[in-house]
Design a protein around this motif. Structure first.
Motif, PDB file in Angstrom:
ATOM      1  N   PRO A  55       0.831  -1.201   0.000  1.00 18.01           N
ATOM      2  CA  PRO A  55       0.000   0.000   0.000  1.00 18.01           C
ATOM      3  C   PRO A  55       0.866   1.251   0.000  1.00 18.01           C
ATOM      4  N   VAL A  56       0.389   2.225  -0.701  1.00 18.00           N
ATOM      5  CA  VAL A  56       1.107   3.486  -0.756  1.00 18.00           C
ATOM      6  C   VAL A  56       0.764   4.273   0.505  1.00 18.00           C
ATOM      7  N   ARG A  57       1.785   4.685   1.200  1.00 19.46           N
ATOM      8  CA  ARG A  57       1.575   5.406   2.442  1.00 19.46           C
ATOM      9  C   ARG A  57       2.352   6.711   2.367  1.00 19.46           C
ATOM     10  N   LEU A  58       1.667   7.780   2.587  1.00 21.47           N
ATOM     11  CA  LEU A  58       2.309   9.078   2.583  1.00 21.47           C
ATOM     12  C   LEU A  58       2.842   9.386   3.974  1.00 21.47           C
ATOM     13  N   THR A  59       3.960  10.074   4.027  1.00 17.36           N
ATOM     14  CA  THR A  59       4.521  10.481   5.309  1.00 17.36           C
ATOM     15  C   THR A  59       3.687  11.635   5.851  1.00 17.36           C
ATOM     16  N   GLY A  60       3.301  11.520   7.122  1.00 21.56           N
ATOM     17  CA  GLY A  60       2.531  12.576   7.754  1.00 21.56           C
ATOM     18  C   GLY A  60       3.406  13.787   8.047  1.00 21.56           C
ATOM     19  N   PRO A  61       2.817  14.953   8.285  1.00 23.02           N
ATOM     20  CA  PRO A  61       3.593  16.172   8.506  1.00 23.02           C
ATOM     21  C   PRO A  61       4.451  16.119   9.776  1.00 23.02           C
ATOM     22  N   VAL A  62       3.974  15.471  10.820  1.00 20.16           N
ATOM     23  CA  VAL A  62       4.754  15.380  12.065  1.00 20.16           C
ATOM     24  C   VAL A  62       5.964  14.475  11.851  1.00 20.16           C
ATOM     25  N   GLU A  63       5.727  13.324  11.216  1.00 20.44           N
ATOM     26  CA  GLU A  63       6.845  12.419  10.924  1.00 20.44           C
ATOM     27  C   GLU A  63       7.878  13.102  10.033  1.00 20.44           C
ATOM     28  N   LYS A  64       7.423  13.879   9.069  1.00 23.59           N
ATOM     29  CA  LYS A  64       8.347  14.578   8.161  1.00 23.59           C
ATOM     30  C   LYS A  64       9.194  15.596   8.922  1.00 23.59           C
ATOM     31  N   GLY A 111       7.037  18.693  18.399  1.00 25.25           N
ATOM     32  CA  GLY A 111       7.650  19.032  19.687  1.00 25.25           C
ATOM     33  C   GLY A 111       6.971  18.316  20.842  1.00 25.25           C
ATOM     34  N   ASN A 112       5.655  18.271  20.831  1.00 25.28           N
ATOM     35  CA  ASN A 112       4.918  17.567  21.883  1.00 25.28           C
ATOM     36  C   ASN A 112       5.234  16.075  21.891  1.00 25.28           C
ATOM     37  N   LEU A 113       5.304  15.482  20.705  1.00 30.89           N
ATOM     38  CA  LEU A 113       5.624  14.060  20.613  1.00 30.89           C
ATOM     39  C   LEU A 113       7.051  13.790  21.074  1.00 30.89           C
ATOM     40  N   LEU A 114       7.983  14.655  20.685  1.00 32.05           N
ATOM     41  CA  LEU A 114       9.381  14.496  21.104  1.00 32.05           C
ATOM     42  C   LEU A 114       9.501  14.613  22.627  1.00 32.05           C
ATOM     43  N   LEU A 115       8.860  15.602  23.232  1.00 33.80           N
ATOM     44  CA  LEU A 115       8.917  15.771  24.683  1.00 33.80           C
ATOM     45  C   LEU A 115       8.241  14.600  25.398  1.00 33.80           C
ATOM     46  N   ASP A 116       7.144  14.116  24.849  1.00 34.71           N
ATOM     47  CA  ASP A 116       6.474  12.959  25.448  1.00 34.71           C
ATOM     48  C   ASP A 116       7.380  11.736  25.424  1.00 34.71           C
ATOM     49  N   GLU A 117       8.072  11.544  24.323  1.00 37.66           N
ATOM     50  CA  GLU A 117       8.995  10.404  24.228  1.00 37.66           C
ATOM     51  C   GLU A 117      10.182  10.588  25.168  1.00 37.66           C
ATOM     52  N   SER A 143      18.324   8.559  20.628  1.00 39.26           N
ATOM     53  CA  SER A 143      17.389   7.472  20.910  1.00 39.26           C
ATOM     54  C   SER A 143      15.959   7.999  21.031  1.00 39.26           C
ATOM     55  N   VAL A 144      15.790   9.133  21.677  1.00 36.73           N
ATOM     56  CA  VAL A 144      14.462   9.729  21.820  1.00 36.73           C
ATOM     57  C   VAL A 144      13.936  10.177  20.461  1.00 36.73           C
ATOM     58  N   TRP A 145      14.790  10.802  19.661  1.00 38.23           N
ATOM     59  CA  TRP A 145      14.383  11.233  18.319  1.00 38.23           C
ATOM     60  C   TRP A 145      13.894  10.040  17.497  1.00 38.23           C
ATOM     61  N   GLU A 146      14.665   8.973  17.476  1.00 34.33           N
ATOM     62  CA  GLU A 146      14.305   7.799  16.674  1.00 34.33           C
ATOM     63  C   GLU A 146      12.984   7.187  17.146  1.00 34.33           C
ATOM     64  N   SER A 147      12.787   7.125  18.457  1.00 36.19           N
ATOM     65  CA  SER A 147      11.531   6.583  18.996  1.00 36.19           C
ATOM     66  C   SER A 147      10.345   7.479  18.637  1.00 36.19           C
ATOM     67  N   ALA A 148      10.554   8.779  18.680  1.00 37.41           N
ATOM     68  CA  ALA A 148       9.478   9.714  18.324  1.00 37.41           C
ATOM     69  C   ALA A 148       9.112   9.567  16.844  1.00 37.41           C
ATOM     70  N   ILE A 149      10.098   9.383  16.004  1.00 28.43           N
ATOM     71  CA  ILE A 149       9.830   9.192  14.569  1.00 28.43           C
ATOM     72  C   ILE A 149       9.048   7.904  14.349  1.00 28.43           C
ATOM     73  N   ARG A 150       9.428   6.825  15.036  1.00 29.55           N
ATOM     74  CA  ARG A 150       8.693   5.561  14.905  1.00 29.55           C
ATOM     75  C   ARG A 150       7.240   5.720  15.362  1.00 29.55           C
ATOM     76  N   ARG A 151       7.035   6.432  16.463  1.00 27.37           N
ATOM     77  CA  ARG A 151       5.661   6.649  16.953  1.00 27.37           C
ATOM     78  C   ARG A 151       4.843   7.463  15.950  1.00 27.37           C
ATOM     79  N   ALA A 152       5.445   8.503  15.396  1.00 28.44           N
ATOM     80  CA  ALA A 152       4.739   9.308  14.392  1.00 28.44           C
ATOM     81  C   ALA A 152       4.377   8.457  13.181  1.00 28.44           C
ATOM     82  N   HIS A 153       5.287   7.588  12.802  1.00 23.22           N
ATOM     83  CA  HIS A 153       5.046   6.684  11.662  1.00 23.22           C
ATOM     84  C   HIS A 153       3.869   5.754  11.970  1.00 23.22           C
ATOM     85  N   HIS A 154       3.885   5.132  13.139  1.00 21.69           N
ATOM     86  CA  HIS A 154       2.814   4.204  13.511  1.00 21.69           C
ATOM     87  C   HIS A 154       1.474   4.909  13.708  1.00 21.69           C
ATOM     88  N   LEU A 155       1.526   6.139  14.181  1.00 22.10           N
ATOM     89  CA  LEU A 155       0.287   6.906  14.346  1.00 22.10           C
ATOM     90  C   LEU A 155      -0.188   7.539  13.032  1.00 22.10           C
TER      91      LEU A 155
END
Length: 157
Positions: A55-64, A111-117, A143-155
């Protein structure tokens, strides 16, 4: 109704060979009539294995924004205690600002996602990204950056 049945008609009998010869003269090279196709029920389709297309999946603005900011840190360097140091390296909030281009919705959500992570990995005491950034090593911050990116991707945001 009055129908005559006697053989005294005024019609000339039809000569079938004469009609066939006339039609050949009118159309000397007739196109062959194609044979009818077999009924659909008798046609057996070839067995081709079906492969599911990804499936074609576009990157969301937060993940980008998060991905672009981490790429910026990888390219220009990471620093503590200043938004941008003299060599051009940035802290986490400086990288977010540079990647987002403005303080738009994607910037705020990233920023909110990064701080939460950061709070997930390093405790709930962190109130701001700069305070968390300045008290951790580059590996911990990454490590926090990478986890935040993964969460944005999954969300998918």
């Amino acid at each position: 109704m009055n129908t005559r049945t006697d053989s005294s008609t005024d019609f000339t009998p039809i000569d079938q060979d004469l009609y066939a010869a006339a039609f050949r003269l009118l159309d000397p090279d007739p196109e062959p009539i194609p044979e009818p196709a077999p009924p659909a029920a008798l046609v057996v389709p070839a067995q081709v294995p079906l492969t599911a297309a990804a499936p074609v999946r576009l990157t969301g603005p937060v993940e980008k924004v998060l991905t672009d900011a981490l790429a910026f840190l990888d390219t220009h360097g990471w620093t503590r205690y200043s938004l941008i140091n003299t060599d051009g390296a940035r802290c986490s909030i400086g990288a977010l600002r540079g990647a987002a281009g403005s303080r738009n919705a994607a910037y705020c959500d990233a920023g909110n996602l990064l701080l939460d992570e950061a709070r997930r990995q390093h405790g709930k005491k962190w109130e701001t990204i700069p305070s968390w950034n300045d008290c951790h090593t580059g590996a911990q911050v990454r490590s926090v950056w990478e986890s935040a990116i993964r969460r944005a991707h999954h969300l998918n945001i």
